[in-house]
Write an enzyme that holds these catalytic residues in place. Structure first.
Site, PDB file in Angstrom:
ATOM      1  N   GLU A 211      13.704  33.766  88.927  1.00 31.76           N
ATOM      2  CA  GLU A 211      13.974  33.788  87.487  1.00 31.76           C
ATOM      3  C   GLU A 211      12.659  34.108  86.791  1.00 31.76           C
ATOM      4  O   GLU A 211      11.783  33.259  86.685  1.00 31.76           O
ATOM      5  CB  GLU A 211      14.532  32.436  87.024  1.00 31.76           C
ATOM      6  CG  GLU A 211      15.882  32.084  87.626  1.00 31.76           C
ATOM      7  CD  GLU A 211      16.984  33.028  87.180  1.00 31.76           C
ATOM      8  OE1 GLU A 211      16.797  33.753  86.180  1.00 31.76           O
ATOM      9  OE2 GLU A 211      18.032  33.050  87.841  1.00 31.76           O
ATOM     10  N   CYS A 245      11.526  32.250  78.199  1.00 32.52           N
ATOM     11  CA  CYS A 245      11.712  33.536  78.889  1.00 32.52           C
ATOM     12  C   CYS A 245      12.837  34.366  78.298  1.00 32.52           C
ATOM     13  O   CYS A 245      12.895  35.576  78.521  1.00 32.52           O
ATOM     14  CB  CYS A 245      11.950  33.304  80.383  1.00 32.52           C
ATOM     15  SG  CYS A 245      13.318  32.177  80.729  1.00 32.52           S
TER      16      CYS A 245
END
Length: 457
Positions: A211, A245
């Site tokens: 990720e 993010c």
């Protein structure tokens, strides 16, 4: 010997005992995780504040989301673990065969968490791994030392070491862990470190979920509800002081509404964080002085239309809007990961799409529009991990929406069923009828080969 080899051996032998296979063991681990979160909620929230002044909403978010994930697996574990019948060719089915998919745990899973959500993004993957029947070694971020130390203290109180353990430290500890042959690695962090993790995993052919991040595009067209758009972009970009993010990384706004958009965005930022955001209890700090200086270096004074102030020793950067930005600006050269938002005017959506398509694929993307044809064109042309229409960031809260990146922004999806599936080996099985003849064996000279093969179609 590697200092963490004994722990890996302990968890692997426990896994080989098949103690993690039953639903009862998995549910017990989920219960333990829930108790740890609920009974230590205030201590965990205090740690987040001490590490980088996370505001109360963002603190509680890190507790409530994992609790919701636990509840999802508690309610659906039986169905997720059950063998899944699948269709097979009619000829095989007619001869008493059947297809089934079984899900089995991988084994010992290493979960490496990031600093920006050091509880949520460490424990969410761990919860999925435990629900799938794996053991877990947790590596919290060393840049949130108070949170990491608290987790190192709490986890042994709630879990047996052969089920869940914590390793703290920095680069040296991560390097030593990555030398070991784990059965699965789950990493959340930067693309640069993701490459290191993937290279290490390749040495043992260990499957990974990465990720990562990247610049997340946002498009605001001339049909958008600007009041809705500016509030959602202002919050989505500045939550965790931009260190998220999935935060909108830059905004393309149609030139015909650009001035109106900028004016409303400025008012929204003042409404959320005040005239002096440094005093706001709702704005987190940058994780380090280095990162505060890095983000401040992206601020071009001649393009500041809101904000622009910073205080490196206080790890503070004011929510800042840069307009009109171009792809040559410093803030457009990489993921900002801070509260500085470049805004670019555009005239033709086709040009925007062509530009975005040629950039590294992002973890998220957002579009604000009331025109379905425009929305469909954007979603059908731009590749990214996941995102929202007329919203930002919230897609990552929903169990039924698989979360993850693509290409530069990562690989693999998790959350809900997708998380269970990702942390399980899919074992495809053809179950034959022991009493029905299926003659596909030599010699073939006297056989109707076409008839024999027809059972597979």
């Amino acid at each position: 010997m590697n200092p963490y080899q004994p722990l890996l051996d302990l968890q692997r032998e426990f896994f080989f005992s098949e103690a993690t296979r039953p639903a009862s063991w998995r549910l017990e681990q989920l219960d333990r995780m829930e108790r740890m979160l609920r009974e230590n909620q205030q201590a965990l929230c205090d740690a987040l504040y001490q590490d980088f002044r996370k505001p109360p909403f963002e603190q509680l978010f890190e507790i409530t989301v994992p609790l919701g994930v636990i509840q999802y697996y508690r309610e659906h574990l039986g169905a997720l673990m059950a063998p899944q019948p699948v269709a097979i060719p009619e000829g095989l089915e007619a001869t008493g065969n059947r297809g089934v998919i079984l899900k089995e745990p991988y084994g010992v899973t290493l979960v490496i968490g990031p600093f920006n959500a050091p509880i949520l993004l460490l424990l969410d993957p761990a919860i999925a791994a435990l629900a799938a029947g794996n053991t877990v070694i947790l590596k919290p971020a060393n840049t949130t030392p108070v949170t990491a130390a608290l987790l190192q203290e709490l986890v042994p109180k709630y879990f047996a070491p052969e089920a869940v353990s914590v390793i703290t430290g920095g680069r040296q500890e991560i390097s030593a862990l990555l030398e070991l042959p784990f059965d699965f690695i789950f990493f959340t962090g930067s693309s640069a470190v993701g490459k290191v993790v993937m290279r290490a995993a390749a040495e043992h052919l260990t499957p990974v979920i990465l990720e990562l991040g990247g610049q997340n595009p946002t498009v605001v067209d001339q049909t958008a509800n600007l009041d809705i758009a500016v509030d959602r972009i202002a919050w989505g970009h500045n939550a965790i002081s931009g260190q998220w993010c999935i935060a909108p990384g830059y905004v393309y706004v149609h030139r015909s509404i650009a001035d109106d958009f900028i004016g409303r965005l400025r008012r929204s930022l003042v409404a959320m964080y005040g005239e002096d955001p440094q005093q706001s209890p709702d704005l987190a700090r940058m994780i380090s002085e280095h990162d505060a200086q890095r983000v401040a270096s992206y601020i071009l004074p001649e393009k500041v239309v809101h904000g622009g102030r910073f205080d490196v020793p206080d790890r503070y950067v004011e929510p800042t809007v840069l307009y009109p930005s171009t792809w040559g600006d410093p803030a457009m050269q990489q993921e900002v990961f801070g509260p500085v938002l470049p805004v670019l005017p555009y005239d033709d959506l086709g040009d925007v799409i062509e530009t975005i398509k040629r950039k590294p694929k992002s973890l998220a993307a957002y579009i604000f529009s009331k025109d379905q044809a425009t929305i469909d064109r954007f979603l059908g042309s731009v590749s990214f991990g996941g995102g929202c229409v007329n919203q930002t960031n919230l897609h990552c809260w929903i169990d039924s929406l698989p979360f993850g990146g693509v290409g530069y922004s990562g690989m693999g999806k998790y959350y809900g069923k997708a998380g269970f599936d990702a942390l399980s080996n899919t074992k495809a099985m053809l179950i034959g009828n022991p009493d029905v003849v299926l003659d596909v064996f030599p010699p073939y000279a006297d056989k109707d080969i076409s008839a024999s093969l027809s059972v597979f179609s």
